[in-house]
Motif scaffolding. Sequence first.
Motif, PDB file in Angstrom:
ATOM      1  N   PRO A 146      77.503  -3.461  56.255  1.00 22.57           N
ATOM      2  CA  PRO A 146      76.624  -2.995  55.350  1.00 22.57           C
ATOM      3  C   PRO A 146      75.209  -2.430  55.961  1.00 22.57           C
ATOM      4  O   PRO A 146      74.755  -1.354  55.214  1.00 22.57           O
ATOM      5  CB  PRO A 146      76.236  -4.197  54.539  1.00 22.57           C
ATOM      6  N   GLU A 147      74.783  -2.999  56.919  1.00 23.33           N
ATOM      7  CA  GLU A 147      73.520  -2.372  57.592  1.00 23.33           C
ATOM      8  C   GLU A 147      74.055  -0.969  58.161  1.00 23.33           C
ATOM      9  O   GLU A 147      73.193  -0.041  57.815  1.00 23.33           O
ATOM     10  CB  GLU A 147      72.821  -3.208  58.694  1.00 23.33           C
ATOM     11  N   VAL A 148      75.187  -0.788  58.653  1.00 22.86           N
ATOM     12  CA  VAL A 148      75.402   0.411  59.074  1.00 22.86           C
ATOM     13  C   VAL A 148      75.628   1.633  58.125  1.00 22.86           C
ATOM     14  O   VAL A 148      75.060   2.582  58.235  1.00 22.86           O
ATOM     15  CB  VAL A 148      76.650   0.501  60.054  1.00 22.86           C
ATOM     16  N   LEU A 149      76.216   1.075  57.216  1.00 23.91           N
ATOM     17  CA  LEU A 149      76.509   1.928  55.768  1.00 23.91           C
ATOM     18  C   LEU A 149      75.027   2.433  55.390  1.00 23.91           C
ATOM     19  O   LEU A 149      74.637   3.581  54.854  1.00 23.91           O
ATOM     20  CB  LEU A 149      77.405   1.331  54.671  1.00 23.91           C
ATOM     21  N   ALA A 150      73.997   1.388  55.183  1.00 24.28           N
ATOM     22  CA  ALA A 150      72.650   1.660  54.625  1.00 24.28           C
ATOM     23  C   ALA A 150      72.191   2.837  55.530  1.00 24.28           C
ATOM     24  O   ALA A 150      71.220   3.360  54.988  1.00 24.28           O
ATOM     25  CB  ALA A 150      71.875   0.284  54.383  1.00 24.28           C
ATOM     26  N   HIS A 151      72.405   2.626  56.711  1.00 19.25           N
ATOM     27  CA  HIS A 151      71.735   3.683  57.813  1.00 19.25           C
ATOM     28  C   HIS A 151      72.003   4.894  57.343  1.00 19.25           C
ATOM     29  O   HIS A 151      70.981   5.846  57.304  1.00 19.25           O
ATOM     30  CB  HIS A 151      71.980   3.215  59.049  1.00 19.25           C
ATOM     31  N   PHE A 152      73.344   5.385  57.059  1.00 22.75           N
ATOM     32  CA  PHE A 152      73.450   6.512  56.807  1.00 22.75           C
ATOM     33  C   PHE A 152      72.974   7.002  55.461  1.00 22.75           C
ATOM     34  O   PHE A 152      72.672   8.170  55.111  1.00 22.75           O
ATOM     35  CB  PHE A 152      75.126   6.623  56.789  1.00 22.75           C
ATOM     36  N   ASP A 153      72.965   6.171  54.564  1.00 23.94           N
ATOM     37  CA  ASP A 153      72.155   6.405  53.122  1.00 23.94           C
ATOM     38  C   ASP A 153      70.836   6.837  53.369  1.00 23.94           C
ATOM     39  O   ASP A 153      70.344   7.817  53.018  1.00 23.94           O
ATOM     40  CB  ASP A 153      72.102   5.077  52.335  1.00 23.94           C
ATOM     41  N   ARG A 194      68.690  10.750  53.004  1.00 23.94           N
ATOM     42  CA  ARG A 194      67.520  10.746  52.083  1.00 23.94           C
ATOM     43  C   ARG A 194      66.308  11.176  52.989  1.00 23.94           C
ATOM     44  O   ARG A 194      65.222  11.697  52.538  1.00 23.94           O
ATOM     45  CB  ARG A 194      67.254   9.337  51.486  1.00 23.94           C
ATOM     46  N   ASP A 195      66.360  11.073  54.325  1.00 19.92           N
ATOM     47  CA  ASP A 195      65.331  11.348  55.039  1.00 19.92           C
ATOM     48  C   ASP A 195      65.098  12.963  55.499  1.00 19.92           C
ATOM     49  O   ASP A 195      65.957  13.653  56.090  1.00 19.92           O
ATOM     50  CB  ASP A 195      65.553  10.864  56.510  1.00 19.92           C
ATOM     51  N   ALA A 196      64.248  13.729  54.940  1.00 19.71           N
ATOM     52  CA  ALA A 196      63.651  15.097  55.032  1.00 19.71           C
ATOM     53  C   ALA A 196      63.369  15.537  56.174  1.00 19.71           C
ATOM     54  O   ALA A 196      63.628  16.827  56.694  1.00 19.71           O
ATOM     55  CB  ALA A 196      62.851  15.448  54.030  1.00 19.71           C
ATOM     56  N   LYS A 226      75.759  16.362  54.214  1.00 23.13           N
ATOM     57  CA  LYS A 226      74.393  16.443  54.049  1.00 23.13           C
ATOM     58  C   LYS A 226      73.601  16.960  55.347  1.00 23.13           C
ATOM     59  O   LYS A 226      72.609  17.781  55.301  1.00 23.13           O
ATOM     60  CB  LYS A 226      73.884  15.612  53.069  1.00 23.13           C
ATOM     61  N   VAL A 227      73.908  16.035  56.142  1.00 23.87           N
ATOM     62  CA  VAL A 227      72.823  15.829  57.376  1.00 23.87           C
ATOM     63  C   VAL A 227      73.417  17.033  58.224  1.00 23.87           C
ATOM     64  O   VAL A 227      72.390  17.445  59.304  1.00 23.87           O
ATOM     65  CB  VAL A 227      73.204  14.405  58.052  1.00 23.87           C
ATOM     66  N   ARG A 228      74.825  17.312  58.621  1.00 22.28           N
ATOM     67  CA  ARG A 228      75.119  18.318  59.550  1.00 22.28           C
ATOM     68  C   ARG A 228      74.737  17.785  61.082  1.00 22.28           C
ATOM     69  O   ARG A 228      73.671  18.551  61.430  1.00 22.28           O
ATOM     70  CB  ARG A 228      74.662  19.631  59.167  1.00 22.28           C
ATOM     71  N   PHE A 229      75.725  16.959  61.790  1.00 19.67           N
ATOM     72  CA  PHE A 229      75.454  16.668  63.029  1.00 19.67           C
ATOM     73  C   PHE A 229      75.754  17.455  64.120  1.00 19.67           C
ATOM     74  O   PHE A 229      76.540  18.438  63.893  1.00 19.67           O
ATOM     75  CB  PHE A 229      76.075  15.136  63.241  1.00 19.67           C
ATOM     76  N   GLY A 230      75.109  17.487  65.252  1.00 12.87           N
ATOM     77  CA  GLY A 230      75.458  18.207  66.332  1.00 12.87           C
ATOM     78  C   GLY A 230      76.227  17.341  67.307  1.00 12.87           C
ATOM     79  O   GLY A 230      77.308  16.867  66.868  1.00 12.87           O
ATOM     80  N   ALA A 231      75.694  16.930  68.530  1.00 13.71           N
ATOM     81  CA  ALA A 231      76.556  16.249  69.458  1.00 13.71           C
ATOM     82  C   ALA A 231      76.260  14.656  69.252  1.00 13.71           C
ATOM     83  O   ALA A 231      75.286  14.415  68.902  1.00 13.71           O
ATOM     84  CB  ALA A 231      76.446  16.676  71.005  1.00 13.71           C
TER      85      ALA A 231
END
Length: 135
Positions: free
Chosen positions: A25-32, A36-38, A75-80
């Motif tokens: 749950p802490e890991v999943l909350a991290h992605f949430d 939200r982080d602009a 939403k975030v579009r990650f790189g490496a």
Amino acid sequence: MPVTYRIDPERRRIVTRCTGETTLPEVLAHFDELERDARVPAGADVLLDFTRITSIPNVGQIQSAAHRAGNAAKKVRFGALAVVAQNEELFGIARLFEMFTQRVFTRSRVFADVQEAEAWLESPDAGPGPRRFER
């Protein structure tokens, strides 16, 4: 908090650290929170640091975290992705996460050393990483 992160805007990097008894749950909350982080830059590389984690996630938890990373990537579009794991068991778990997220990140590799991971992220032409724990 077991999952923390900071954003390095100059390097376009998210540095995430898992410490202590980290739960799913802490890991999943991290992605949430990331979603939200602009401040998260598009195409941000990720340095995922497992050097202070004391719990070992199981395969189902890794699959759930990887699935959530895939959803966040819309939403975030990650790189490496560079994952740092300092023991053989966590290295194997990190390799599973790498495998489950191969479509989420532009490239990925697991390391036993933070400095090596950072250097690899700085070198966009670096190839795939070791397939077993090397210290």
